[in-house]
Scaffold this motif. Structure first.
Motif, PDB file in Angstrom:
ATOM      1  N   ASN A   1       8.828 -23.783  26.175  1.00 12.17           N
ATOM      2  CA  ASN A   1       9.588 -22.565  26.478  1.00 12.17           C
ATOM      3  C   ASN A   1       9.050 -21.407  25.649  1.00 12.17           C
ATOM      4  OD1 ASN A   1      11.171 -23.879  28.289  1.00 12.17           O
ATOM      5  ND2 ASN A   1      12.784 -24.330  26.814  1.00 12.17           N
ATOM      6  N   VAL A   2       8.284 -20.552  26.312  1.00  7.82           N
ATOM      7  CA  VAL A   2       7.728 -19.382  25.652  1.00  7.82           C
ATOM      8  C   VAL A   2       8.590 -18.191  26.042  1.00  7.82           C
ATOM      9  CG1 VAL A   2       5.708 -17.896  25.439  1.00  7.82           C
ATOM     10  CG2 VAL A   2       5.416 -20.355  25.801  1.00  7.82           C
ATOM     11  N   PRO A   3       9.109 -17.462  25.059  1.00  4.38           N
ATOM     12  CA  PRO A   3       9.951 -16.306  25.418  1.00  4.38           C
ATOM     13  C   PRO A   3       9.124 -15.230  26.111  1.00  4.38           C
ATOM     14  CG  PRO A   3       9.540 -16.358  23.056  1.00  4.38           C
ATOM     15  CD  PRO A   3       8.969 -17.621  23.623  1.00  4.38           C
ATOM     16  N   ARG A   4       9.735 -14.642  27.117  1.00  3.12           N
ATOM     17  CA  ARG A   4       9.060 -13.575  27.850  1.00  3.12           C
ATOM     18  C   ARG A   4       9.014 -12.324  26.983  1.00  3.12           C
ATOM     19  NH1 ARG A   4      11.926 -12.905  33.455  1.00  3.12           N
ATOM     20  NH2 ARG A   4      10.668 -11.044  33.298  1.00  3.12           N
ATOM     21  N   PRO A   5       7.994 -11.510  27.157  1.00  6.61           N
ATOM     22  CA  PRO A   5       7.952 -10.253  26.392  1.00  6.61           C
ATOM     23  C   PRO A   5       9.071  -9.324  26.834  1.00  6.61           C
ATOM     24  CG  PRO A   5       6.169 -10.325  27.990  1.00  6.61           C
ATOM     25  CD  PRO A   5       6.829 -11.670  28.021  1.00  6.61           C
ATOM     26  N   TRP A   6       9.414  -8.388  25.944  1.00  6.80           N
ATOM     27  CA  TRP A   6      10.491  -7.450  26.244  1.00  6.80           C
ATOM     28  C   TRP A   6      10.124  -6.591  27.439  1.00  6.80           C
ATOM     29  CZ3 TRP A   6      10.736  -2.099  26.345  1.00  6.80           C
ATOM     30  CH2 TRP A   6      12.017  -1.565  26.447  1.00  6.80           C
ATOM     31  N   GLN A   7      11.085  -6.423  28.330  1.00  9.28           N
ATOM     32  CA  GLN A   7      10.905  -5.562  29.490  1.00  9.28           C
ATOM     33  C   GLN A   7      12.038  -4.545  29.517  1.00  9.28           C
ATOM     34  OE1 GLN A   7      10.767  -8.089  32.900  1.00  9.28           O
ATOM     35  NE2 GLN A   7       8.670  -8.703  32.551  1.00  9.28           N
TER      36      GLN A   7
END
Length: 83
Positions: A9-15
């Motif tokens: 589980n890799v956190p998604r970059p901030w959007q």
């Protein structure tokens, strides 16, 4: 073996949580407020004719913005509605 193929589980970059329409609306509101502030400063410097413009900007602009936004929303809803 299937577990070794799955990625951890890799956190998604901030959007950003806003779109182009929201950004344009905020810029429009800020520009109207800046115009009212300009007329207020001109009135404080002694410009009597700027007093009327400042009062109109501060009292009438919010209502005019609401009317304009509601008209645009009605037009947008009617154009996207399937017939």
């Amino acid at each position: 073996m299937e577990n070794s193929r799955q990625q951890p589980n890799v956190p998604r970059p901030w959007q950003p949580k806003f779109g182009m329409a929201g950004l344009l609306m905020m810029m429009f509101v800020c520009s109207v407020m800046a115009a009212g502030g300009y007329y207020f400063v001109q009135f404080l410097r002694g410009g009597r004719e700027s007093q009327l413009a400042f009062i109109l900007f501060t009292l009438a602009s919010p209502m005019l913005l609401m009317v304009l936004i509601s008209i645009l929303l009605v037009i947008a809803r009617n154009t996207t509605r399937k017939k």
